[in-house]
Design an enzyme around this catalytic site. Structure first.
Site, PDB file in Angstrom:
ATOM      1  N   GLU A 260       0.839  -1.205   0.000  1.00 24.63           N
ATOM      2  CA  GLU A 260       0.000   0.000   0.000  1.00 24.63           C
ATOM      3  C   GLU A 260       0.872   1.252   0.000  1.00 24.63           C
ATOM      4  OE1 GLU A 260      -3.302  -0.047   2.732  1.00 24.63           O
ATOM      5  OE2 GLU A 260      -3.348  -2.247   2.784  1.00 24.63           O
ATOM      6  N   TYR A 261       0.305   2.332  -0.528  1.00 20.75           N
ATOM      7  CA  TYR A 261       1.002   3.624  -0.634  1.00 20.75           C
ATOM      8  C   TYR A 261       2.305   3.484  -1.421  1.00 20.75           C
ATOM      9  CZ  TYR A 261      -2.479   5.063   2.755  1.00 20.75           C
ATOM     10  OH  TYR A 261      -3.681   5.321   3.384  1.00 20.75           O
TER      11      TYR A 261
END
Length: 469
Positions: A260-261
């Protein structure tokens, strides 16, 4: 199974009488700590007498089979119980057959059609020699209607004895179990986990464990550590080698990648990592999947979304988990955790890029309690669905239901005078989610996260689906 929403003046005795069932069965199915108190707006699961049975203290599967006159093997099979010793108080079991008394004018064809089964199956179960000869008042045993088959994944963060107990109790409801989490390091190695107890419980209940791999570090997702790995072909191969070694050692059957990110400029690097991973794991018999941010369009802006290439993931992987929750996140304003209209917006886009048969829809097993008026920088407290109902009972407030979001909520004022707003899940909201899985023809659902008591969910799940094992 029925869902009853408590109204003003309801008592459990009256509800049981209304549905022609046993009050104690309702208490056990819903894990009611105080049966004398029902909250207006509270959703209750009501077992159907003669079709379902909730396990009581002292029960064995053999005794239940004897009580209802059904073969032990068939009772275990229809409930997907791999070990007859693993039944638990509060489990709602379905019976392979239920009794039906023949009425004037009934034919076997009509009865089979009414209950969603076949004439041949009714003939077989009842050992009928002449299907044209039915007698008024004759009792037939009707096979349970077939439920659509789906896959269910469950993430779990408690990997010790508490987690083991929960997996043993609930494992028949899962296809996959995903202990959270192994994390990547800059040199291509991965962190360690002590998850042997939950892996043993998964094996005991016929659940396939998935190794969850994240870029999680210091209690948050780290964009830089992902970039370090994804921008180096050598580190990617080192990481895959370490993943395979751990999967072989621990007995995992698949890999679930939750990066994620990730920086937008690493989008193609991430896709390349997935291709390399699949090329090495799939020939060895492992599945490879990812967890994806809930996007509503291909060009959705934001660090959470831009590196997640729906079309590429759909083409490369065995399946994806779309994290359709956290609209009502802890640091934001009060809102439903997974408002069904927003979930559907995500799915409307997702099915244009990913085959529905590869999509697992994310489903939350929790709620949140915000202080209101909400102030920037404050955080909501996470509550279980069971705790949410207890809060409403403690403060004497009614539970409301938002039809647009298909989610229950309520407000209360605590002893200090602070006002609160609570959004959570109940039997109705879960039914709406399972209907969505069926409507879109998805592969299944994925829970975040075990460890949050929600007794109503499991009979609702079972009433909708047979779980792929």
């Amino acid at each position: 199974m029925r869902i009853h929403v408590a109204a003003s003046g309801d008592t459990l005795w009256a509800v049981a009488r209304r549905y022609g069932t046993d009050m104690n069965q309702i208490i056990l199915a819903n894990q009611l700590d105080n049966p004398d108190v029902l909250v207006v707006g509270q959703a209750l699961v009501i077992p159907e007498q003669g079709r379902e049975y909730v396990v009581q203290p002292g029960d064995t599967l053999w005794a239940i089979a004897q009580r209802f006159g059904v073969p032990l093997q068939e009772l275990a099979q229809v409930n997907q119980i791999t070990n007859p010793a693993l039944i638990f108080v509060g489990d709602m079991l379905v019976l392979p057959y239920f009794p039906y008394r023949v009425r004037q004018g009934d034919t076997l064809w009509q009865i089979a059609r009414r209950f969603g089964t076949s004439m041949d199956r009714i003939v077989q179960v009842n050992q009928i020699s002449n299907p044209a000869m039915l007698s008024v008042g004759q009792v037939l045993y009707i096979p349970r209607e077939q439920r659509p088959v789906t896959e269910i994944n469950a993430y779990i963060t408690k990997t010790g004895e508490e987690g083991r107990s929960e997996v043993l109790a609930l494992g028949r409801n899962f296809t996959y179990l995903s202990p959270f989490t192994y994390s990547i390091r800059e040199d291509g190695t991965i962190t360690e986990m002590r998850e042997i107890l939950v892996l043993e419980a998964a094996r005991a209940t016929g659940v396939a464990p998935l190794l969850v791999l994240t870029n999680f570090r210091d209690r948050s997702f780290d964009s830089d550590i992902a970039a370090t790995i994804l921008r180096s072909p050598e580190l990617k191969e080192t990481l895959i080698t370490n993943i395979i070694e751990t999967m072989e050692e621990k007995g995992y059957t698949g890999l679930n990648i939750d990066f994620e990110y990730v920086y937008p400029e690493d989008r193609e690097n991430y896709n390349d990592f997935l291709r390399r991973t699949v090329a090495r794991l799939r020939p060895a018999g492992y599945t490879v999947s990812t967890a994806l941010a809930p996007k509503e369009s291909a060009d959705q802006a934001g660090l959470l979304y831009e590196a997640h290439d729906y079309a590429a993931h759909g083409e490369i992987l065995d399946f994806v988990v779309i994290m359709t929750y956290e609209w009502g996140w802890a640091g934001g304003e009060p809102w439903a955790i997974a408002p069904i209209n927003k979930v559907r917006d995500v799915l409307d886009y997702a099915v244009t890029e990913i085959p529905p048969a590869k999509i697992m829809m994310g489903i939350p097993l929790y709620g949140r309690d915000w202080k209101i008026p909400w102030q920037q920088g404050t955080f909501a407290r996470t509550v279980s669905p069971k705790e949410a109902v207890q809060l409403a009972a403690r403060y004497g407030v009614n539970i409301q239901y938002d039809e647009e979001y298909q989610s229950p909520f309520f407000r209360y004022v605590d002893a200090s005078g602070q006002e609160h707003e609570v959004w959570f899940e109940d039997a109705r909201s879960m039914q709406a989610k399972y209907e969505t899985i069926k409507e879109y023809g998805l592969r299944g659902g994925s829970y975040w996260v075990l460890g949050s008591p929600f007794p109503q969910n499991w009979p609702v799940l079972r009433n909708n689906f047979t779980i792929e094992k």
